[in-house]
Design a protein around this motif. Structure first.
Motif, PDB file in Angstrom:
ATOM      1  N   LEU A  59       0.818  -1.209   0.000  1.00  0.00           N
ATOM      2  CA  LEU A  59       0.000   0.000   0.000  1.00  0.00           C
ATOM      3  C   LEU A  59       0.856   1.265   0.000  1.00  0.00           C
ATOM      4  N   ASN A  60       2.013   1.214   0.641  1.00  0.00           N
ATOM      5  CA  ASN A  60       2.892   2.395   0.649  1.00  0.00           C
ATOM      6  C   ASN A  60       3.525   2.636  -0.713  1.00  0.00           C
ATOM      7  N   ASN A  61       3.684   1.578  -1.497  1.00  0.00           N
ATOM      8  CA  ASN A  61       4.317   1.723  -2.809  1.00  0.00           C
ATOM      9  C   ASN A  61       3.297   1.922  -3.937  1.00  0.00           C
ATOM     10  N   LYS A  87      -6.020  -7.650  13.330  1.00  0.00           N
ATOM     11  CA  LYS A  87      -6.562  -6.311  13.572  1.00  0.00           C
ATOM     12  C   LYS A  87      -5.678  -5.233  12.961  1.00  0.00           C
ATOM     13  N   PRO A  88      -4.336  -5.307  13.040  1.00  0.00           N
ATOM     14  CA  PRO A  88      -3.515  -4.284  12.368  1.00  0.00           C
ATOM     15  C   PRO A  88      -3.727  -4.234  10.861  1.00  0.00           C
ATOM     16  N   MET A  89      -4.012  -5.359  10.229  1.00  0.00           N
ATOM     17  CA  MET A  89      -4.259  -5.347   8.786  1.00  0.00           C
ATOM     18  C   MET A  89      -5.522  -4.563   8.449  1.00  0.00           C
ATOM     19  N   LEU A  90      -6.598  -4.776   9.229  1.00  0.00           N
ATOM     20  CA  LEU A  90      -7.817  -4.006   9.002  1.00  0.00           C
ATOM     21  C   LEU A  90      -7.611  -2.533   9.310  1.00  0.00           C
ATOM     22  N   ASP A  91      -6.872  -2.242  10.371  1.00  0.00           N
ATOM     23  CA  ASP A  91      -6.587  -0.841  10.677  1.00  0.00           C
ATOM     24  C   ASP A  91      -5.827  -0.173   9.534  1.00  0.00           C
ATOM     25  N   LEU A  92      -4.910  -0.901   8.933  1.00  0.00           N
ATOM     26  CA  LEU A  92      -4.132  -0.344   7.822  1.00  0.00           C
ATOM     27  C   LEU A  92      -5.027  -0.087   6.605  1.00  0.00           C
TER      28      LEU A  92
END
Length: 459
Positions: A59-61, A87-92
């Motif tokens: 996503l950053n690239n 949960k971190p994946m959904l937050d991202l």
């Protein structure tokens, strides 16, 4: 925001899938100025992520405006387990796409459970507008046939859609109850063959979801009807004065079918609302969107949902009527059996009264004969008189003691609420193949009004 404690896993087994369609590849710079530069091209990327680091790197690239359609698929391993995402994946995903808080209502429906909770609950159609962006989210439930177990199960899926009204760019998140679900497979196939149409038909995933799962309602209702009709036909062809072919187990099956029929309209109502709102939204966007082939398909799917709901409601009412009729028939049959038992008990009581009367009639004479037949008395031949033995007091004392003991024992039994009498009472057993017709004829025979007269009406 709903509780999300049991909605995610710590380690992903089924990866999160992401497909970017319409990715622009910049034209190459020619080495020779006289050469014509290559035209920019578009293509799609299909990625899988099992960790938040992999997702972050991608996503950053990736530029947020470098695609026309982004499709993200998240699944469960089965419908009673949490989502295969951390949960971190959904937050991202939420932070990178600037998703509004109503999105979290969707993953809250996919949690670890041990019971079939919230069997008819669906997140309603939710629409959020933020400038040029429109966000849509909802959940749907539908039947799915399991060939391995030869039965139907109720599944749920969810869609989040972020649409840019200015650029027609769309971001989709699909939540599925199983890996490689039918909706996911069809979405991949649609993007592979019609990905270039994603900009002209931005609401394609909604149409794919409903066209994939909702035709199964017809087969599901038909399967329930195949279970219901044999019981219903047997119930309506049953006579009270004949041996019944149905019992209380069939009544339980009817109640179960009634509950399943009742479930269908409750699930279809939110889906009908979703389709109605989608058609209204497309109609308000432009005349081209209102007359688009995909919009017409959504309208037809809404009409099908209404038809399925009406069919299920009709069958529910039939099941309710049949269950009430069967319950009444079983009750009337029990009354006939009870009437026969009462008649038998009345006959026994009459016999007992007759025997008691005979006992009272012959008891004095029997007592006198027994008493004078004892050796306590004798006939004096010389005087012609009866001579009594001085030991006659033994008879009087023994009789008095035995009588007192009998009454004391009877009083002791009465003090214990007749428990002993209930144990000693005869048990009446009813044969399962009791001939109710012969029973009724015996009760009504003679035409003298004796017994219960049954018309033999059809149940």
């Amino acid at each position: 925001m709903a509780a999300l404690d049991n909605c995610f896993v710590d380690r992903v087994i089924e990866p999160v899938q992401l497909i970017d369609v319409g990715v622009v590849v910049p034209a190459s710079v020619p080495a020779n100025p006289q050469q014509v530069p290559e035209q920019s091209t578009t293509r799609s990327h299909h990625q899988r992520f099992s960790t938040s680091d992999e997702l972050t790197t991608y996503l950053n690239n990736t530029q947020q405006d470098n695609y026309t359609c982004r499709y993200i698929s998240i699944c469960q391993r089965n419908s009673w387990r949490p989502l295969q995402a951390t949960k971190p994946m959904l937050d991202l995903i939420v932070s990178k796409h600037d998703i509004s808080p109503p999105f979290w209502d969707l993953p809250s429906c996919f949690y670890t459970r041990n019971l079939d909770l919230e069997e008819v609950f669906c997140v309603p159609y939710t629409e959020t507008r933020n400038g040029i962006f429109i966000e849509i989210s909802y959940t749907v439930k539908y039947p799915e046939y399991k060939p391995s177990e030869d039965k139907w199960a109720i599944r749920q899926s969810a869609i989040y859609h972020r649409f840019n009204t200015k650029t027609s760019q769309s971001t989709f998140v699909l939540f599925s109850p199983t890996p490689n679900s039918k909706a996911h497979q069809r979405a991949e196939a649609w993007l592979s063959s019609h990905g270039q149409e994603a900009e002209s038909e931005p609401f394609w995933l909604h149409r794919v979801l409903f066209s994939t799962y909702y035709p199964a309602y017809r087969q599901y209702i038909a399967a329930l009807e195949r279970e219901f009709l044999p019981i219903a036909n047997s119930t309506f062809a049953t006579y009270i004065d004949e041996p019944l072919r149905l019992g209380y187990d069939n009544l339980s099956a009817l109640i179960s079918l009634e509950n399943r029929f009742l479930q269908i309209p409750s699930i279809l109502a939110p889906a009908t609302d979703v389709l109605t709102e989608l058609c209204a939204l497309l109609g308000s966007m432009s005349a081209a969107a209102a007359n688009h082939r995909g919009t017409q398909q959504l309208q037809n799917q809404r009409r099908q949902c209404v038809a399925y709901s009406r069919a299920a409601e009709h069958l529910r009412q039939r099941a309710q009527t049949t269950a009430q009729l069967l319950a009444d028939t079983l009750s009337f049959r029990d009354q006939v059996v009870a009437k026969e038992q009462n008649g038998n008990m009345l006959q026994l009581n009459k016999s007992a009264v007759f025997i008691t009367t005979l006992s009272l009639l012959y008891l004095p004479a029997s007592f006198v004969a027994t008493f004078f037949g004892m050796n306590f008395f004798d006939m004096d031949q010389s005087s012609g008189r009866i001579v009594g033995s001085p030991m006659i007091w033994i008879f009087v004392a023994s009789a008095a003691a035995l009588t007192a003991a009998t009454f004391l024992f009877y009083y002791w039994l009465l003090q214990r609420d007749g428990a002993m009498f209930r144990r000693l009472a005869p048990k009446v057993r009813i044969a399962p193949d009791w001939n109710i017709r012969d029973l009724t004829r015996r009760l009504t025979a003679g035409g003298k009004g004796q017994g219960l007269e049954l018309p033999g009406s059809k149940a």
